[in-house]
Design a protein around this motif. Structure first.
Motif, PDB file in Angstrom:
ATOM      1  N   VAL A   1       0.837  -1.196   0.000  1.00 36.53           N
ATOM      2  CA  VAL A   1       0.000   0.000   0.000  1.00 36.53           C
ATOM      3  C   VAL A   1       0.873   1.248   0.000  1.00 36.53           C
ATOM      4  CG1 VAL A   1      -2.084  -0.949   1.068  1.00 36.53           C
ATOM      5  CG2 VAL A   1      -0.215  -0.150   2.521  1.00 36.53           C
ATOM      6  N   ALA A   2       0.331   2.294  -0.620  1.00 34.35           N
ATOM      7  CA  ALA A   2       0.889   3.635  -0.476  1.00 34.35           C
ATOM      8  C   ALA A   2       0.171   4.299   0.685  1.00 34.35           C
ATOM      9  CB  ALA A   2       0.692   4.437  -1.757  1.00 34.35           C
ATOM     10  N   MET A   3       0.937   4.985   1.546  1.00 32.02           N
ATOM     11  CA  MET A   3       0.370   5.624   2.730  1.00 32.02           C
ATOM     12  C   MET A   3       1.014   6.989   2.926  1.00 32.02           C
ATOM     13  SD  MET A   3      -0.059   2.407   5.360  1.00 32.02           S
ATOM     14  CE  MET A   3      -1.570   3.055   6.084  1.00 32.02           C
ATOM     15  N   ASP A   4       0.502   7.728   3.877  1.00 34.59           N
ATOM     16  CA  ASP A   4       1.022   9.052   4.215  1.00 34.59           C
ATOM     17  C   ASP A   4       2.298   8.873   5.037  1.00 34.59           C
ATOM     18  OD1 ASP A   4       1.542  11.594   5.177  1.00 34.59           O
ATOM     19  OD2 ASP A   4      -0.541  12.039   5.668  1.00 34.59           O
TER      20      ASP A   4
ATOM     21  N   LYS B   1      -3.313  11.061   2.093  1.00 31.38           N
ATOM     22  CA  LYS B   1      -3.042  11.856   3.275  1.00 31.38           C
ATOM     23  C   LYS B   1      -3.932  11.418   4.433  1.00 31.38           C
ATOM     24  CE  LYS B   1      -0.140  14.479   1.020  1.00 31.38           C
ATOM     25  NZ  LYS B   1       1.317  14.308   1.248  1.00 31.38           N
ATOM     26  N   GLY B   2      -3.346  11.323   5.622  1.00 33.77           N
ATOM     27  CA  GLY B   2      -4.115  11.015   6.813  1.00 33.77           C
ATOM     28  C   GLY B   2      -3.764   9.671   7.411  1.00 33.77           C
ATOM     29  N   ASP B   3      -4.223   9.468   8.657  1.00 38.05           N
ATOM     30  CA  ASP B   3      -3.929   8.230   9.378  1.00 38.05           C
ATOM     31  C   ASP B   3      -4.586   7.010   8.748  1.00 38.05           C
ATOM     32  OD1 ASP B   3      -2.344   9.410  11.331  1.00 38.05           O
ATOM     33  OD2 ASP B   3      -4.047   9.878  12.619  1.00 38.05           O
TER      34      ASP B   3
ATOM     35  N   ALA C   1       3.341  -1.170   4.112  1.00 35.63           N
ATOM     36  CA  ALA C   1       3.485   0.194   3.597  1.00 35.63           C
ATOM     37  C   ALA C   1       4.810   0.297   2.848  1.00 35.63           C
ATOM     38  CB  ALA C   1       3.439   1.199   4.741  1.00 35.63           C
ATOM     39  N   LEU C   2       4.742   0.436   1.518  1.00 37.45           N
ATOM     40  CA  LEU C   2       5.948   0.457   0.688  1.00 37.45           C
ATOM     41  C   LEU C   2       5.983   1.623  -0.289  1.00 37.45           C
ATOM     42  CD1 LEU C   2       6.185  -3.344  -0.244  1.00 37.45           C
ATOM     43  CD2 LEU C   2       7.625  -2.112   1.393  1.00 37.45           C
ATOM     44  N   ASP C   3       4.965   2.484  -0.264  1.00 35.58           N
ATOM     45  CA  ASP C   3       4.904   3.528  -1.267  1.00 35.58           C
ATOM     46  C   ASP C   3       4.186   4.745  -0.683  1.00 35.58           C
ATOM     47  OD1 ASP C   3       5.498   4.585  -3.732  1.00 35.58           O
ATOM     48  OD2 ASP C   3       4.123   3.308  -4.864  1.00 35.58           O
ATOM     49  N   VAL C   4       4.222   5.845  -1.422  1.00 37.13           N
ATOM     50  CA  VAL C   4       3.537   7.076  -1.033  1.00 37.13           C
ATOM     51  C   VAL C   4       2.777   7.594  -2.245  1.00 37.13           C
ATOM     52  CG1 VAL C   4       5.246   7.665   0.728  1.00 37.13           C
ATOM     53  CG2 VAL C   4       5.533   8.511  -1.601  1.00 37.13           C
TER      54      VAL C   4
END
Length: 345
Positions: free
Chosen positions: A267-270, A310-312, A302-305
């Protein structure tokens, strides 16, 4: 003469609220493919830099891939879940494959542009894309409309306008020329303008129905209205991405953590709220788009942005490469409950 008084300090980021829980509290945990989850985790767990997480990663890599009962036991023995309180949104992305041309024609009229020479990094932190002006000063880089009308492009390749628009949203992809040769288009830079999704704007304008604003529906509309009408919609998003070309090595795309993205397990995450390499369990339900899968419940890393992530409680699930992944990704807009897996001491 004294300078202006300083403004108020920026508001602190909201404090994340978490709720301890057990694996029995995770909806769908019994039905998870723990063996597949373990194989994906084992391949990418080196992205985590927390000492406890690194210890668990070494433990995973000291063994071969585990079968179902042992894989489930590994996660339950080495992690404890905690829910991030609240609800958010799950979307998805993919690595697209598009036809391209080396010279333009009536259909393939949109240039894949390289990073311009006048685009430099500046701003307070030295990380904002800016434009170096003729006098040497820096200013904001212009928006999509200006870039597209700023003169003959130094094109790397030529694409259909709607395909290029989606390539810019996804950030990278595979281009296939008419002779069958293939090349990767990799992200190089943006103009620094905020990303504006066109889905809701198209809905509000009556161009698409509320339950028909999937990626495939938007792309089809843009193709059917190619020209000034489609261009005006795409220019509602001022953000513009530039690319570089690289040989097609047959490997999955590389995420922000510097590792290949495992399809369905990344997943991409903040990055301001979560660390690369953290392990999460997704519980995503209640899709709003027609044709979507009803739930996404699985372990991911979590491996990407992403500029719009944006956000938790916000995640963008990587679903793989090609048209099938693209169709699925375009239908994902689910209510998300997010569970972090914390390494046990």
């Amino acid at each position: 003469m004294p300078g202006p008084l300083p403004g108020p300090p920026p508001a602190p980021a909201p404090v994340e609220q978490v709720q301890p829980e057990s694996f029995a509290d995770l909806p769908g945990w019994d039905a998870e493919d723990h063996a597949a989850a373990f194989a994906a985790y084992r391949a990418v767990c080196g992205a985590a830099h927390d000492p406890a997480a690194a210890t668990v990663c070494r433990r995973a890599r000291s063994t071969d891939n585990l079968a179902e009962p042992q894989a489930r036991a590994f996660f339950e023995d080495n992690f404890r879940p905690e829910r991030i309180v609240g609800e958010g949104v799950l979307t998805a992305y993919f690595a697209p494959e598009y036809p391209a041309r080396k010279v333009p024609d009536a259909d393939f009229s949109a240039p894949v542009r390289p990073r311009p020479a006048d685009l430099v990094l500046g701003g307070p932190a030295g990380k904002d894309p800016m434009r170096r002006l003729a006098d040497g000063s820096l200013g904001p880089y212009p928006d999509r409309a200006w870039i597209e009308t700023s003169g003959p492009p130094d094109a790397l390749a030529w694409m259909r306008p709607e395909d290029l628009f989606f390539l810019q949203i996804q950030g990278s992809g595979l281009l296939t020329y008419e002779d069958g040769s293939r090349i990767k288009a990799l992200f190089s830079a943006t103009n620094g303008r905020p990303f504006v999704g066109v889905a809701n704007l198209m809905r509000d304008k009556g161009l698409l129905a509320a339950d028909k604003i999937s990626g495939e529906s938007i792309r089809a509309w843009l193709a059917d209205h190619r020209g000034d009408e489609a261009q005006s919609v795409m220019r509602l998003n001022p953000r513009y991405a530039f690319f570089r070309l690289a040989p097609d090595d047959g490997q999955p795309p590389i995420g922000a953590a510097g590792l290949p993205l495992p399809a369905g397990r990344a997943v991409a995450m903040d990055a301001s709220r979560h660390s690369m390499g953290e392990l999460f369990y997704l519980d995503a339900t209640a899709p709003i788009l027609t044709g979507a899968f009803p739930t996404y419940r699985r372990l991911v890393t979590a491996l990407d942005v992403g500029g719009a992530i944006k956000g938790d409680i916000r995640a963008d699930l990587y679903l793989g490469q090609g048209p099938a992944a693209g169709t699925e990704a375009g239908r994902v807009r689910h209510t998300l409950r997010l569970h972090r897996l914390v390494p046990r001491p």
